[in-house]
Design a protein around this motif. Structure first.
Motif, PDB file in Angstrom:
ATOM      1  N   GLY A   1       0.627  -0.960  -0.070  1.00 50.44           N
ATOM      2  CA  GLY A   1       0.168   0.327  -0.029  1.00 50.44           C
ATOM      3  C   GLY A   1       0.628   1.602  -0.060  1.00 50.44           C
ATOM      4  N   ASP A   2       2.191   0.996   0.663  1.00 55.07           N
ATOM      5  CA  ASP A   2       3.072   2.504   1.169  1.00 55.07           C
ATOM      6  C   ASP A   2       3.165   2.228  -0.238  1.00 55.07           C
ATOM      7  N   ALA A   3       4.147   1.251  -0.843  1.00 53.79           N
ATOM      8  CA  ALA A   3       5.422   1.805  -2.158  1.00 53.79           C
ATOM      9  C   ALA A   3       4.320   1.348  -3.491  1.00 53.79           C
TER      10      ALA A   3
ATOM     11  N   ILE B   1      -3.165   3.712   4.767  1.00 53.97           N
ATOM     12  CA  ILE B   1      -4.012   4.253   4.372  1.00 53.97           C
ATOM     13  C   ILE B   1      -3.452   6.022   3.419  1.00 53.97           C
ATOM     14  N   VAL B   2      -2.663   5.244   2.887  1.00 50.91           N
ATOM     15  CA  VAL B   2      -1.183   6.177   2.195  1.00 50.91           C
ATOM     16  C   VAL B   2      -2.198   5.298   0.498  1.00 50.91           C
ATOM     17  N   ALA B   3      -2.442   3.631   0.728  1.00 56.05           N
ATOM     18  CA  ALA B   3      -2.943   3.483  -0.489  1.00 56.05           C
ATOM     19  C   ALA B   3      -3.928   4.496  -0.508  1.00 56.05           C
TER      20      ALA B   3
ATOM     21  N   ALA C   1      -0.207  11.607  -1.992  1.00 54.16           N
ATOM     22  CA  ALA C   1      -0.995  10.429  -1.162  1.00 54.16           C
ATOM     23  C   ALA C   1      -0.613  10.470   1.137  1.00 54.16           C
ATOM     24  N   HIS C   2       0.101  10.743   0.449  1.00 56.12           N
ATOM     25  CA  HIS C   2       0.716  10.754   1.757  1.00 56.12           C
ATOM     26  C   HIS C   2       0.632  12.191   2.814  1.00 56.12           C
ATOM     27  N   ALA C   3       0.197  13.424   2.001  1.00 54.33           N
ATOM     28  CA  ALA C   3      -0.580  14.152   2.910  1.00 54.33           C
ATOM     29  C   ALA C   3      -1.688  13.830   3.110  1.00 54.33           C
TER      30      ALA C   3
ATOM     31  N   LYS D   1      -3.279   1.133   9.200  1.00 52.97           N
ATOM     32  CA  LYS D   1      -2.173   0.789   9.335  1.00 52.97           C
ATOM     33  C   LYS D   1      -1.853   1.969   8.432  1.00 52.97           C
ATOM     34  N   HIS D   2      -0.247   2.516   8.338  1.00 56.51           N
ATOM     35  CA  HIS D   2       0.188   3.905   7.330  1.00 56.51           C
ATOM     36  C   HIS D   2       0.228   3.707   6.081  1.00 56.51           C
ATOM     37  N   GLY D   3       0.449   1.918   5.659  1.00 56.90           N
ATOM     38  CA  GLY D   3       0.628   2.020   3.992  1.00 56.90           C
ATOM     39  C   GLY D   3      -0.744   1.214   3.594  1.00 56.90           C
TER      40      GLY D   3
HETATM   41 ZN   LIG Z   1       5.249   5.793   3.546  1.00 55.05          ZN
END
Ligand SMILES: [Zn+2]
Length: 368
Positions: free
Chosen positions: A178-180, A281-283, A261-263, A277-279
């Motif tokens: 998701g993060d990638a 939500i980034v997705a 995406a990260h913002a 989790k982080h990844g």
């Molecule tokens: Zn990230």
């Protein structure tokens, strides 16, 4: 040809070595020996308990026994960095090995920076790509973001044993994907905004190419890798996806290069009730960025279907117990001038973010 100073400097930051494969942890000692003689491990308790015996055996067989360790990292805080640095300095450690997830490797990198010694990252799971980056994300004890600490150099080695990361709980590799996923959208956006600003640091074409390759790998092998990890198998698909997460996703950016995406992630996590989790939500943030960029509907749908197949959230309700009336606060926060929304190549307002979140949610509902 006349030199054009306004064209900026193409810059790329990479770890010196990247080694990945089943069982490579046994080679740790051989590699460490190339950089130091007094290795010190920084880790979390659970992570270190899984690899401690093998780390110690590998170092010992190379003739450089472990001089000390801290296995109490639960968050990468300034206090923890100072505490670990003092301990490592006291016993004259000359190389720091970060062992675990993002918090442990970030703490290790920051300690190495303070002590002016090299660092090595030995990840034990795949939820993060922090391992090879030249930065450390600092939090408070209760996980409030403090700062992104830029380091003078990345680790000298990232050693990824796929027997270890591939046998961590399957949700980690999904979060990592998701993060990638964001990199194929954020990195080009960031690069375009740097070009538009005529900024001093410009992305290299090589880094952007690798980031796009990461995206292709996720689309091609992601689902199979998830199934294989769930079945306890380390296959070519798993190896391909681990490389995509650990090496390709942040390739050449050294810890920078985020955009919408990260913002959006940072905005959403400021709301109460977020349960992902982080990844993950980034997705969702990536889908929002695609909407902001007015990407073709077919392209958004393809990524959305992929996210759905992976179990990554495509609707706001999948992120947790959100009060929709507060969504504008997340949109405001996402557009904070200190956040990476400013790295989009066009002006993004809170209104645009709010609309894009609603639009992504609507598309997600249509696909569900
Ligand atoms: Zn990230």
């Amino acid at each position: 040809m006349r030199y054009l100073p306004e064209s900026g400097t193409r810059k790329m930051i990479l770890p010196s070595k990247y080694v990945q494969g089943a069982g490579v942890l046994n080679q740790l000692g051989t590699y460490v020996k190339q950089y130091g003689e007094r290795p010190f491990v920084v880790s979390g308790r659970t992570s270190f308990s899984k690899v401690k015996a093998r780390v110690q055996a590998s170092l010992l067989s190379a003739g450089i026994p472990l001089v000390g360790y801290v296995d109490s990292v639960t968050e990468c805080t300034r206090a923890k960095i100072n505490e670990v640095s003092a301990k490592a300095e006291e016993i004259d450690a000359d190389i720091i090995i970060g062992c675990g997830g993002g918090k442990a490797v970030d703490t290790a990198k920051a300690v190495a920076e303070k002590l002016h010694v090299p660092s090595i990252s030995v990840p034990t799971q795949c939820a993060t790509n922090a391992d090879g980056m030249a930065d450390a994300v600092i939090f408070t004890d209760d996980h409030k973001f403090v700062e992104d600490l830029h380091l003078s150099r990345p680790p000298v080695l990232v050693l990824v044993d796929t027997e270890i990361v591939g046998r961590a709980p399957p949700q980690y590799i999904v979060q990592g994907m998701g993060d990638a996923l964001a990199c194929a959208f954020e990195k080009p956006a960031y690069a375009a905004s740097q070009r538009a600003k005529k900024a001093g640091d410009q992305a290299t074409t090589a880094a952007l190419d690798v980031n796009l390759r990461c995206f292709q790998t996720l689309m091609t092998h992601g689902l199979q890798a998830k199934k294989d990890v769930e079945a306890g198998k380390i296959t070519e698909a798993v190896e391909a996806v681990v490389e995509a997460i650990k090496l390709q996703s942040g390739f050449g950016f050294g810890g920078g290069g985020c955009a919408a995406a990260h913002a959006v992630h940072n905005g959403l996590t400021s709301l109460p009730g977020i349960a992902r989790k982080h990844g993950e939500i980034v997705a969702f943030g990536t889908l929002v960025q695609m909407v902001l960029e007015k990407r073709p509907m077919g392209e958004i749908e393809r990524v959305m279907r992929w996210c759905k197949s992976m179990g990554l959230p495509i609707r706001l309700q999948e992120l947790g117990q959100l009060d929709r009336g507060q969504l504008y606060l997340a949109a405001d926060k996402a557009c904070d001038p200190s956040d990476s929304m400013v790295c989009m190549p066009f002006l993004v307002t809170p209104r645009m973010v709010l609309d894009a979140m609603e639009e992504a949610d609507k598309l997600g509902n249509a696909l569900s």
